[in-house]
Design an enzyme around this catalytic site. Structure first.
Site, PDB file in Angstrom:
ATOM      1  N   GLY A  27     -12.155  10.178   8.582  1.00  0.00           N
ATOM      2  CA  GLY A  27     -12.457   8.754   8.530  1.00  0.00           C
ATOM      3  C   GLY A  27     -13.794   8.443   9.155  1.00  0.00           C
ATOM      4  O   GLY A  27     -14.253   9.142  10.060  1.00  0.00           O
ATOM      5  N   ASP A  47     -13.410   1.327   3.177  1.00  0.00           N
ATOM      6  CA  ASP A  47     -12.473   2.254   3.818  1.00  0.00           C
ATOM      7  C   ASP A  47     -12.893   2.503   5.270  1.00  0.00           C
ATOM      8  O   ASP A  47     -12.848   3.633   5.758  1.00  0.00           O
ATOM      9  CB  ASP A  47     -12.361   3.565   3.048  1.00  0.00           C
ATOM     10  CG  ASP A  47     -11.181   4.420   3.489  1.00  0.00           C
ATOM     11  OD1 ASP A  47     -10.297   3.892   4.195  1.00  0.00           O
ATOM     12  OD2 ASP A  47     -11.142   5.613   3.145  1.00  0.00           O
ATOM     13  N   LYS A  49       0.855  -1.198   0.000  1.00  0.00           N
ATOM     14  CA  LYS A  49       0.000   0.000   0.000  1.00  0.00           C
ATOM     15  C   LYS A  49       0.886   1.242   0.000  1.00  0.00           C
ATOM     16  O   LYS A  49       1.809   1.366   0.806  1.00  0.00           O
ATOM     17  CB  LYS A  49      -0.880   0.003   1.252  1.00  0.00           C
ATOM     18  CG  LYS A  49      -1.586   1.332   1.562  1.00  0.00           C
ATOM     19  CD  LYS A  49      -2.689   1.640   0.562  1.00  0.00           C
ATOM     20  CE  LYS A  49      -3.402   2.963   0.895  1.00  0.00           C
ATOM     21  NZ  LYS A  49      -4.199   2.908   2.125  1.00  0.00           N
TER      22      LYS A  49
END
Length: 443
Positions: free
Chosen positions: A323, A304, A148
């Site tokens: 988030g 996510d 990632k």
């Protein structure tokens, strides 16, 4: 003489690669061994009358915060939320404390997860300027989902934002690399657009061009390196149009929240609870994502899932963290879009099962077929219900979708033949094991 199975799912509508059919599924040793009618006897029989049996849904982007940030979430609580929402496997991200950027830290996560996580799992290795030349070995560790890269929206060693470092990362290894594509230089220059106390300025600060610049940069670098990439959480129609011209080297993901929320409504109602990276954008952006989704450009859906506590989210913007949780609501949100005619069930299966299998090279996952793992997401497509706080299992204890009325819900999560969840009740013990990949099994 009839066969004997460990488990039979009877009387459901089974969604195989050939389409939907009324059939039973026989399971033995954790794998699918028969599809048909009048299969025989079984140690356990589950009546799926009126239900649809889908291949196990896979969420290929979650942040479960362990180690180091367990006050927000941990591997047990995050995976519990996953299976309660119908998810059978997750890929977990490396921005923990410490970062998952060495072999020792990958093995630590795998050890923590084994039979403690409720679902099957894999872990990304975080790329850094320091470990770039070692990634070709790290990506081959069994149980790793690959590498990632954070081009923006990260701190410390996981931020890889200059072209030379990105080229070094892409030159080391062969597996598809997952990318967070926001341009750090542009976002730094635009920080003045983040207005104190006004989270609706978040997509003004982190604008469309911040995403598009990074997406074009990484596709150009990937092409130069001859390295396949997977661009996460796309938020702009322009990016999807561009990726559609570069599908030979780039796959991509969209999220349920970007397909469901529109900034004009979300920021006044949710405030900082709607804040994430890349941002929730306008209704026109959301509609554009649907256009390209129905053109076939996105390959997978990922949540996510990135939980923060209520206390953290209550901080004034822009000091509030970005988030939101989402692993538990991925399946029901998209089933609601199916019910409302925006998405076909076949396309939903492609985005959550066969798509992840194809993009990441999973072994034994992603379809209902002989020899595959007996992973099933059993859904009631007609169930009308409301997302309530008592249903949420994430440690953060909130959801931007709380109070939303939905049609469609996962009533069962079955992983390698184990009934892990049924009608919101969990099994007695967790059975999660590492996902297998072609790149680590057969290379």
């Amino acid at each position: 003489m009839s066969e004997t199975f460990d488990l039979i799912l009877k009387n459901g509508t089974i969604h195989t690669p050939g389409g939907a059919e009324q059939a039973d599924v026989g399971v033995r040793g954790g794998r699918i061994v028969a599809i048909g009618t009048s299969l025989g006897d079984a140690g356990e029989v589950i009546d799926c009358t009126g239900l649809d049996v889908l291949p196990g849904c896979i969420d290929s982007q979650v942040h479960f915060r362990e180690p180091g940030l367990e006050h927000k979430e941990d591997l047990e609580s995050g995976s519990r939320a996953a299976v309660l929402g119908g998810i059978t496997a997750v890929f977990e991200m490396p921005n923990t404390n410490p970062n998952t950027d060495t072999a020792e830290r990958v093995h630590d996560k795998l050890q923590r997860a084994h039979h403690r996580m409720w679902c099957d799992h894999a872990f990304y290795v975080g790329a850094t300027a320091d470990n770039a030349e070692h990634l070709k070995e790290l990506e081959r560790i069994p149980g790793t989902a690959g590498v990632k890269i954070f081009m923006g929206a990260s701190t410390g060693s996981l931020l890889v934002d200059d072209d030379n470092a990105l080229a070094r990362v892409l030159a080391s290894g062969t597996r598809r690399v997952a990318i967070h594509a926001e341009d750090e230089t542009r976002m730094n220059a635009r920080k003045g657009h983040a207005l104190a106390g006004d989270p609706s300025s978040h997509p003004v600060w982190r604008d469309d061009e911040s995403a598009m610049i990074a997406t074009k940069r990484i596709i150009g670098l990937a092409r130069a390196a001859r390295r396949r990439i997977h661009i996460l959480h796309i938020t702009t129609p322009a990016e999807l149009a561009y990726i559609g011209q570069n599908k030979d080297i780039a796959t991509c993901e969209v999220t349920p929240q970007h397909l469901t929320l529109a900034g004009e409504e979300a920021y006044p109602r949710l405030g900082t609870y709607a804040q994430m990276n890349p941002p929730i954008r306008s209704g026109a952006h959301r509609d554009g994502l649907w256009h390209w989704l129905n053109q076939g450009v996105p390959d997978v859906l990922g949540s996510d899932h990135a939980p923060h506590t209520i206390e953290e989210k209550a901080k004034p913007y822009p000091t509030s963290p970005s988030g939101m949780p989402g692993v538990q609501t991925l399946v029901p949100l998209l089933l609601n879009h199916v019910a409302e005619g925006r998405l076909s069930l076949r396309r939903f299966i492609e985005l959550t099962s066969s798509g992840p299998q194809r993009v990441f090279g999973l072994v034994g996952k992603g379809r209902i077929a002989l020899g595959y793992d007996a992973d099933f997401t059993v859904v009631d497509l007609k169930k009308r219900w409301t997302v309530g706080s008592d249903w949420l299992a994430s440690r953060c204890n909130w959801s931007p979708f709380e109070g939303m009325e939905l049609t469609g819900k996962a009533v069962g999560t079955i992983i390698r033949g184990h009934r892990v969840m049924w009608e919101d009740a969990l099994a007695n013990e967790a059975v999660g094991e590492a996902v297998r990949f072609e790149a680590t099994e057969f290379s």
